[in-house]
Design a protein around this motif. Structure first.
Motif, PDB file in Angstrom:
ATOM      1  N   LEU A 555      63.538  -8.271  58.836  1.00  0.00           N
ATOM      2  CA  LEU A 555      63.028  -7.008  58.391  1.00  0.00           C
ATOM      3  C   LEU A 555      63.372  -6.195  58.821  1.00  0.00           C
ATOM      4  O   LEU A 555      64.107  -5.698  60.021  1.00  0.00           O
ATOM      5  CB  LEU A 555      61.277  -7.160  59.123  1.00  0.00           C
ATOM      6  CG  LEU A 555      60.740  -8.779  58.932  1.00  0.00           C
ATOM      7  CD1 LEU A 555      59.085  -8.744  59.702  1.00  0.00           C
ATOM      8  CD2 LEU A 555      60.676  -8.782  57.019  1.00  0.00           C
ATOM      9  N   LYS A 558      60.176   0.401  61.317  1.00  0.00           N
ATOM     10  CA  LYS A 558      59.795   0.775  60.464  1.00  0.00           C
ATOM     11  C   LYS A 558      60.159   1.872  59.989  1.00  0.00           C
ATOM     12  O   LYS A 558      61.077   2.900  60.702  1.00  0.00           O
ATOM     13  CB  LYS A 558      58.310   1.509  60.815  1.00  0.00           C
ATOM     14  CG  LYS A 558      57.329  -0.072  61.003  1.00  0.00           C
ATOM     15  CD  LYS A 558      55.897   0.380  62.330  1.00  0.00           C
ATOM     16  CE  LYS A 558      55.149  -0.946  62.379  1.00  0.00           C
ATOM     17  NZ  LYS A 558      53.592  -0.767  62.805  1.00  0.00           N
ATOM     18  N   GLU A 562      61.382   1.619  53.549  1.00  0.00           N
ATOM     19  CA  GLU A 562      59.431   1.104  53.557  1.00  0.00           C
ATOM     20  C   GLU A 562      59.686  -0.691  54.239  1.00  0.00           C
ATOM     21  O   GLU A 562      58.953  -1.813  54.145  1.00  0.00           O
ATOM     22  CB  GLU A 562      59.849  -0.121  51.964  1.00  0.00           C
ATOM     23  CG  GLU A 562      58.642   1.629  50.846  1.00  0.00           C
ATOM     24  CD  GLU A 562      59.094   0.954  50.227  1.00  0.00           C
ATOM     25  OE1 GLU A 562      58.687  -0.663  49.771  1.00  0.00           O
ATOM     26  OE2 GLU A 562      58.708   1.220  48.584  1.00  0.00           O
ATOM     27  N   THR A 564      59.101  -2.944  57.701  1.00  0.00           N
ATOM     28  CA  THR A 564      57.718  -3.107  58.782  1.00  0.00           C
ATOM     29  C   THR A 564      57.234  -3.888  60.028  1.00  0.00           C
ATOM     30  O   THR A 564      56.617  -3.653  60.362  1.00  0.00           O
ATOM     31  CB  THR A 564      56.774  -4.070  57.911  1.00  0.00           C
ATOM     32  OG1 THR A 564      57.608  -5.610  57.836  1.00  0.00           O
ATOM     33  CG2 THR A 564      56.627  -3.946  56.437  1.00  0.00           C
ATOM     34  N   ASP A 566      57.888  -2.982  64.335  1.00  0.00           N
ATOM     35  CA  ASP A 566      57.842  -2.309  64.796  1.00  0.00           C
ATOM     36  C   ASP A 566      58.626  -2.932  65.629  1.00  0.00           C
ATOM     37  O   ASP A 566      58.698  -3.491  66.760  1.00  0.00           O
ATOM     38  CB  ASP A 566      56.875  -2.174  65.453  1.00  0.00           C
ATOM     39  CG  ASP A 566      55.853  -0.878  66.370  1.00  0.00           C
ATOM     40  OD1 ASP A 566      56.477  -0.133  66.576  1.00  0.00           O
ATOM     41  OD2 ASP A 566      54.249  -0.917  67.183  1.00  0.00           O
TER      42      ASP A 566
END
Length: 570
Positions: A555, A558, A562, A564, A566
């Motif tokens: 992933l 942020k 886009e 996600t 953290d």
């Protein structure tokens, strides 16, 4: 299949040893016919593998790192960091795989257990070192503990940032338990227990920092852990004979001195140019490169006066831009080369460095018609001034990755955040006393007494800015403290233009002194990118888009594409 790939890799690494290590390798049989399993049965071959790990883990002096902050020439502009380019990306899984090969296979060999223990301890440290740098760049990344195939795409998800810190600390604790107290002599430069303990203190300082804890930046429990680790490191190092060098400039000019906790060792002619001196010298005394690590006016004015007071605030020393070099912190003269100052490059006795366009010329001068990117200053830190131009690339000054002063600063910072401001105050006094600043009647070396927690925090950062100029600390400290957007974002950079006073003849042949010039603070960039750009998203850099596309389980952070993920802890 995995075993075969690993074995092929081990042979390749062993062959690298011929060009990089001691003469002992010349006494062994042809390495190309070695059975890969023999690597962990032969001390010379296993050491070859370890040496390769060192070479791929530790680097030389950072060059132009200060361009990204308020230290040196250069603009970190808008659009410089993107998910599709290589800027501020760190993805060292090839090197991590090398470490995992060693840790996975060394116990199958018949080296003495004591040797295995020491080698594995060093490998655990280097894996922690790689992971830490990656986490500082990106936050949590995949934790890989076993060697992967060379063709693997690491089809694993990211671990949380907290899990990564815990993994790093686990590796460091293993390293600390297995390392000798101190490596000396021919083993100087290897990671020992003191270095591992000091590095653990650095890791925990980051773990506690606002970068990773934006919702609770200074009252989280990690600060106490950081304090304890840095206190333990300091106590251990002092017991081993480490301490501050009496003379600031000797830190780099005397190899293996008592302030050096961990260093990348350079020795001419075997290993040279870690400092990239040819890129730091003024071009008239260099070759193939120039312009690196030039101080800007912000750094120059950050040095206090000889009594420790800020320029213009001293009761003992007057300050004026036209005589800015007078009565400054002694570190100023060991770091900053200014117009008309002695800079005896190439062993030229009495040589003065001019940045006036008439005397410095288009090569070294700063002014109308000069080369782009001049500031009116150069730096002498880590420079071997006796090297002639032809040997400018033969600099063999060690790069000090961890020095004793950093441990003091790390302890001071964690002490201040845990209610021990007086301990932090005493450390700053030690640093200033070593620097040669006047103690004053109150013996506070120009420091304000009874500072608040916020004032002490700022004092620590300000002092570290000076002490570690051009050692690759400033940008990362501001980022760690989440101060980029308040101190750097939108900043314009300035230099100092010198001009020979009216009536003085530049071709008279006389020696001109700094006071023979008029000075004007001048903006460095008037076209293109003129302001620094450091938004909040720079507190965690993006993983390269190619890595994300290769591994759908990754992933993105942020704020980037886009994303996600953290990367903070809390």
């Amino acid at each position: 299949m995995k075993k075969n790939v690993n074995q092929v890799y081990i042979i390749a690494v062993a062959l690298l040893f011929i060009a990089s290590c001691s003469e002992d390798v010349l006494d062994v049989k042809n390495l190309s016919v070695y059975n890969p399993e023999d690597v962990w049965n032969d001390p010379t071959l296993s050491n070859a593998y370890l040496v390769d790990l060192y070479a791929s883990t530790f680097t030389g002096w950072p060059l132009n790192d200060g361009n990204n902050a308020d230290e040196s020439v250069g603009i970190l502009g808008q659009g410089f960091i993107q998910t599709t380019n290589g800027s501020f990306k760190h993805w060292p899984f090839t090197n991590i795989r090398k470490v995992n090969v060693l840790l996975n296979e060394i116990d199958g060999g018949n080296l003495p257990e004591s040797s295995k223990r020491t080698i594995k301890a060093q490998a655990h440290f280097m894996r922690a070192f790689h992971y830490f740098k990656t986490v500082v760049f990106h936050g949590g990344v995949p934790i890989i503990k076993v060697p992967q195939l060379l063709t693997d795409d690491l089809m694993v998800p990211r671990n949380s940032t907290l899990e990564c810190f815990e993994f790093i600390l686990e590796d460091l604790d293993i390293a600390i338990s297995g390392l000798p107290d101190r490596f000396t002599g021919g083993d100087f430069g290897r990671v020992d227990k003191g270095a591992a303990m000091a590095f653990k203190g650095r890791v925990l300082l980051y773990m506690a920092s606002p970068q990773f804890n934006p919702s609770n930046p200074y009252n989280n429990a990690f600060w106490q852990t950081a304090y304890e680790a840095n206190r333990a490191a300091l106590t251990f190092l002092e017991a081993q004979g480490y301490g501050l060098m009496p003379n600031y400039s000797d830190i780099w000019m005397e190899s293996a001195n008592k302030e050096v906790v961990l260093a990348t060792v350079y020795r001419n002619p075997v290993k040279v140019n870690g400092r990239q001196e040819h890129c730091v010298r003024p071009i008239s005394q260099s070759r193939n490169c120039t312009g690196g690590d030039q101080p800007i006016w912000k750094l120059v004015t950050s040095f206090p006066m000889k009594d420790g007071a800020k320029p213009g605030e001293s009761n003992n020393y007057t300050y004026d831009v036209q005589r800015f070099w007078e009565n400054r912190d002694p570190r100023f003269y060991e770091i900053v080369v200014y117009n008309g100052s002695l800079y005896e490059l190439g062993g030229a006795k009495g040589r003065r460095q001019y940045t006036d366009i008439q005397l410095g010329g288009i090569d070294d001068g700063f002014g109308p018609g000069s080369n782009f990117g001049r500031s009116g200053f150069y730096t002498k830190k880590g420079i071997q001034i006796d090297l002639p131009i032809e040997q400018a690339e033969l600099n063999d000054v060690d790069w000090v990755e961890i020095r004793f002063a950093e441990v003091l600063f790390n302890l001071a910072e964690s002490a201040n955040e845990t209610g021990r401001s007086n301990e932090a105050f005493q450390i700053l006094k030690q640093i200033r006393e070593r620097a040669g600043i006047d103690p004053g009647t109150d013996a506070n070396f120009g420091l304000k007494s009874e500072m608040t927690r916020d004032e002490m925090r700022k004092a620590i950062y300000d002092e570290k800015f000076i002490e570690f100029a051009f050692e690759g600390k400033r940008f990362w400290d501001l980022r760690r403290a989440r101060l980029l957007h308040t101190q750097i974002d939108g900043m314009r950079k300035f230099g100092l233009q010198a001009k020979l006073k009216e009536g003085l003849n530049p071709i008279s042949g006389r020696e001109f002194m700094p006071e023979d010039f008029d000075y004007e603070v001048t903006e460095l960039f008037n076209t293109g990118q003129t302001e620094m750009y450091t938004p909040d998203t720079y507190y965690f850099f993006p993983i390269h888009r190619d890595e994300i596309e290769r591994n759908p389980n990754l992933l993105q952070n942020k704020g980037w594409d886009e994303g996600t993920f953290d990367p903070t802890i809390n």
